[in-house]
Motif scaffolding. Structure first.
Motif, PDB file in Angstrom:
ATOM      1  N   PRO A 285       4.143   6.293 -15.971  1.00 34.90           N
ATOM      2  CA  PRO A 285       3.463   7.276 -16.806  1.00 34.90           C
ATOM      3  C   PRO A 285       2.062   6.805 -17.206  1.00 34.90           C
ATOM      4  O   PRO A 285       1.860   5.656 -17.569  1.00 34.90           O
ATOM      5  CB  PRO A 285       4.352   7.397 -18.042  1.00 34.90           C
ATOM      6  N   GLY A 286       1.114   7.703 -17.116  1.00 33.88           N
ATOM      7  CA  GLY A 286      -0.258   7.398 -17.504  1.00 33.88           C
ATOM      8  C   GLY A 286      -1.073   6.706 -16.434  1.00 33.88           C
ATOM      9  O   GLY A 286      -2.255   6.469 -16.617  1.00 33.88           O
ATOM     10  N   VAL A 287      -0.473   6.369 -15.314  1.00 28.62           N
ATOM     11  CA  VAL A 287      -1.188   5.702 -14.226  1.00 28.62           C
ATOM     12  C   VAL A 287      -1.380   6.716 -13.107  1.00 28.62           C
ATOM     13  O   VAL A 287      -0.415   7.210 -12.535  1.00 28.62           O
ATOM     14  CB  VAL A 287      -0.410   4.471 -13.707  1.00 28.62           C
ATOM     15  N   HIS A 288      -2.630   7.038 -12.836  1.00 23.65           N
ATOM     16  CA  HIS A 288      -2.918   8.034 -11.803  1.00 23.65           C
ATOM     17  C   HIS A 288      -3.357   7.379 -10.502  1.00 23.65           C
ATOM     18  O   HIS A 288      -3.124   7.901  -9.432  1.00 23.65           O
ATOM     19  CB  HIS A 288      -3.989   9.008 -12.298  1.00 23.65           C
ATOM     20  N   LYS A 289      -4.012   6.242 -10.601  1.00 25.08           N
ATOM     21  CA  LYS A 289      -4.462   5.513  -9.418  1.00 25.08           C
ATOM     22  C   LYS A 289      -3.781   4.162  -9.431  1.00 25.08           C
ATOM     23  O   LYS A 289      -3.984   3.358 -10.331  1.00 25.08           O
ATOM     24  CB  LYS A 289      -5.988   5.349  -9.455  1.00 25.08           C
ATOM     25  N   VAL A 290      -2.937   3.918  -8.452  1.00 21.25           N
ATOM     26  CA  VAL A 290      -2.182   2.672  -8.377  1.00 21.25           C
ATOM     27  C   VAL A 290      -2.908   1.739  -7.424  1.00 21.25           C
ATOM     28  O   VAL A 290      -2.984   1.998  -6.225  1.00 21.25           O
ATOM     29  CB  VAL A 290      -0.733   2.918  -7.893  1.00 21.25           C
ATOM     30  N   ASN A 291      -3.446   0.644  -7.972  1.00 19.73           N
ATOM     31  CA  ASN A 291      -4.116  -0.324  -7.097  1.00 19.73           C
ATOM     32  C   ASN A 291      -3.101  -1.364  -6.607  1.00 19.73           C
ATOM     33  O   ASN A 291      -1.929  -1.337  -6.971  1.00 19.73           O
ATOM     34  CB  ASN A 291      -5.308  -0.969  -7.807  1.00 19.73           C
ATOM     35  N   MET A 292      -3.566  -2.246  -5.785  1.00 17.00           N
ATOM     36  CA  MET A 292      -2.683  -3.230  -5.142  1.00 17.00           C
ATOM     37  C   MET A 292      -1.969  -4.102  -6.171  1.00 17.00           C
ATOM     38  O   MET A 292      -0.768  -4.351  -6.059  1.00 17.00           O
ATOM     39  CB  MET A 292      -3.492  -4.098  -4.181  1.00 17.00           C
ATOM     40  N   SER A 293      -2.673  -4.557  -7.201  1.00 16.11           N
ATOM     41  CA  SER A 293      -2.040  -5.446  -8.178  1.00 16.11           C
ATOM     42  C   SER A 293      -0.950  -4.723  -8.969  1.00 16.11           C
ATOM     43  O   SER A 293       0.079  -5.308  -9.293  1.00 16.11           O
ATOM     44  CB  SER A 293      -3.079  -6.049  -9.126  1.00 16.11           C
ATOM     45  N   VAL A 294      -1.148  -3.436  -9.262  1.00 12.08           N
ATOM     46  CA  VAL A 294      -0.124  -2.665  -9.965  1.00 12.08           C
ATOM     47  C   VAL A 294       1.107  -2.504  -9.073  1.00 12.08           C
ATOM     48  O   VAL A 294       2.246  -2.667  -9.522  1.00 12.08           O
ATOM     49  CB  VAL A 294      -0.671  -1.293 -10.403  1.00 12.08           C
ATOM     50  N   ALA A 295       0.894  -2.181  -7.800  1.00  7.78           N
ATOM     51  CA  ALA A 295       2.014  -1.990  -6.874  1.00  7.78           C
ATOM     52  C   ALA A 295       2.804  -3.278  -6.691  1.00  7.78           C
ATOM     53  O   ALA A 295       4.040  -3.280  -6.715  1.00  7.78           O
ATOM     54  CB  ALA A 295       1.506  -1.488  -5.527  1.00  7.78           C
ATOM     55  N   VAL A 296       2.103  -4.394  -6.520  1.00  3.46           N
ATOM     56  CA  VAL A 296       2.788  -5.679  -6.336  1.00  3.46           C
ATOM     57  C   VAL A 296       3.509  -6.079  -7.627  1.00  3.46           C
ATOM     58  O   VAL A 296       4.651  -6.539  -7.596  1.00  3.46           O
ATOM     59  CB  VAL A 296       1.794  -6.773  -5.888  1.00  3.46           C
ATOM     60  N   GLY A 297       2.863  -5.877  -8.771  1.00  4.52           N
ATOM     61  CA  GLY A 297       3.504  -6.184 -10.057  1.00  4.52           C
ATOM     62  C   GLY A 297       4.758  -5.366 -10.271  1.00  4.52           C
ATOM     63  O   GLY A 297       5.777  -5.883 -10.729  1.00  4.52           O
TER      64      GLY A 297
ATOM     65  N   LYS B 247       0.842  -1.200   0.000  1.00  2.90           N
ATOM     66  CA  LYS B 247       0.000   0.000   0.000  1.00  2.90           C
ATOM     67  C   LYS B 247       0.882   1.258   0.000  1.00  2.90           C
ATOM     68  O   LYS B 247       0.610   2.210  -0.732  1.00  2.90           O
ATOM     69  CB  LYS B 247      -0.926   0.021   1.220  1.00  2.90           C
ATOM     70  N   ALA B 248       1.941   1.253   0.807  1.00  6.75           N
ATOM     71  CA  ALA B 248       2.854   2.393   0.858  1.00  6.75           C
ATOM     72  C   ALA B 248       3.545   2.585  -0.492  1.00  6.75           C
ATOM     73  O   ALA B 248       3.705   3.718  -0.961  1.00  6.75           O
ATOM     74  CB  ALA B 248       3.886   2.201   1.967  1.00  6.75           C
ATOM     75  N   LEU B 249       3.938   1.495  -1.120  1.00  4.88           N
ATOM     76  CA  LEU B 249       4.561   1.573  -2.441  1.00  4.88           C
ATOM     77  C   LEU B 249       3.577   2.160  -3.446  1.00  4.88           C
ATOM     78  O   LEU B 249       3.947   2.987  -4.280  1.00  4.88           O
ATOM     79  CB  LEU B 249       5.033   0.189  -2.895  1.00  4.88           C
ATOM     80  N   GLY B 250       2.322   1.749  -3.370  1.00  5.38           N
ATOM     81  CA  GLY B 250       1.302   2.290  -4.269  1.00  5.38           C
ATOM     82  C   GLY B 250       1.157   3.796  -4.109  1.00  5.38           C
ATOM     83  O   GLY B 250       1.094   4.535  -5.097  1.00  5.38           O
ATOM     84  N   ARG B 251       1.115   4.264  -2.867  1.00  9.21           N
ATOM     85  CA  ARG B 251       1.020   5.709  -2.618  1.00  9.21           C
ATOM     86  C   ARG B 251       2.257   6.436  -3.151  1.00  9.21           C
ATOM     87  O   ARG B 251       2.155   7.511  -3.744  1.00  9.21           O
ATOM     88  CB  ARG B 251       0.842   5.974  -1.122  1.00  9.21           C
ATOM     89  N   GLU B 252       3.416   5.837  -2.941  1.00 14.59           N
ATOM     90  CA  GLU B 252       4.669   6.434  -3.411  1.00 14.59           C
ATOM     91  C   GLU B 252       4.693   6.517  -4.938  1.00 14.59           C
ATOM     92  O   GLU B 252       5.123   7.523  -5.508  1.00 14.59           O
ATOM     93  CB  GLU B 252       5.848   5.606  -2.905  1.00 14.59           C
ATOM     94  N   LEU B 253       4.216   5.470  -5.606  1.00 15.55           N
ATOM     95  CA  LEU B 253       4.188   5.469  -7.064  1.00 15.55           C
ATOM     96  C   LEU B 253       3.217   6.517  -7.597  1.00 15.55           C
ATOM     97  O   LEU B 253       3.476   7.149  -8.623  1.00 15.55           O
ATOM     98  CB  LEU B 253       3.811   4.082  -7.593  1.00 15.55           C
TER      99      LEU B 253
ATOM    100  N   LYS C 102       2.449   9.373  -6.096  1.00 13.81           N
ATOM    101  CA  LYS C 102       3.054  10.693  -5.875  1.00 13.81           C
ATOM    102  C   LYS C 102       4.196  10.969  -6.842  1.00 13.81           C
ATOM    103  O   LYS C 102       4.326  12.070  -7.354  1.00 13.81           O
ATOM    104  CB  LYS C 102       3.573  10.805  -4.439  1.00 13.81           C
ATOM    105  N   SER C 103       5.032   9.966  -7.076  1.00 14.69           N
ATOM    106  CA  SER C 103       6.225  10.184  -7.895  1.00 14.69           C
ATOM    107  C   SER C 103       5.916  10.246  -9.380  1.00 14.69           C
ATOM    108  O   SER C 103       6.677  10.829 -10.137  1.00 14.69           O
ATOM    109  CB  SER C 103       7.249   9.074  -7.645  1.00 14.69           C
ATOM    110  N   GLY C 104       4.808   9.636  -9.799  1.00 14.72           N
ATOM    111  CA  GLY C 104       4.487   9.605 -11.222  1.00 14.72           C
ATOM    112  C   GLY C 104       5.448   8.740 -12.016  1.00 14.72           C
ATOM    113  O   GLY C 104       5.649   8.954 -13.201  1.00 14.72           O
ATOM    114  N   GLU C 105       6.058   7.778 -11.358  1.00 11.55           N
ATOM    115  CA  GLU C 105       7.046   6.915 -12.009  1.00 11.55           C
ATOM    116  C   GLU C 105       6.417   6.024 -13.076  1.00 11.55           C
ATOM    117  O   GLU C 105       7.081   5.593 -14.005  1.00 11.55           O
ATOM    118  CB  GLU C 105       7.757   6.052 -10.967  1.00 11.55           C
TER     119      GLU C 105
END
Length: 90
Positions: free
Chosen positions: A29-41, A16-22, A24-27
């Motif tokens: 591109p094109g992803v504004h809402k990072v869900n759990m599967s995106v963060a884990v992937g 969850k923390a990684l998702g929030r960090e991603l 904020k950082s905009g690392e």
């Protein structure tokens, strides 16, 4: 294709923390809402990339093991004495 996996509470909080960090950082591109599967992937891809880099480094380190370092140093210093620039004509 999605699969359910069980993870510890600590790993869930870290994802969850990684998702929030991603987000904020905009690392990503094109992803504004990072869900759990995106963060884990993302975390898995980074871990696999790091493991691949370490494997390549280990494999390349073994190649240098039987090299004659004295000869290498002599060749380097001899190469420095050779001029590769054309002479200046006045």
């Amino acid at each position: 294709m999605y699969k359910s996996i069980k993870i510890s509470d600590e790993a869930y909080k870290a994802a969850k923390a990684l998702g929030r960090e991603l987000e904020k950082s905009g690392e990503l591109p094109g992803v504004h809402k990072v869900n759990m599967s995106v963060a884990v992937g993302y975390a898995l891809e980074r871990a696999l990339e790091n493991a691949r880099k370490k494997r390549i480094l280990r494999e390349s380190a073994a190649v240098w093991g039987d090299m004659d370092t004295e000869k290498l140093v002599k060749d380097i210093y001899a190469g420095r004495k050779v001029s590769t620039r054309p002479e200046v004509k006045l």
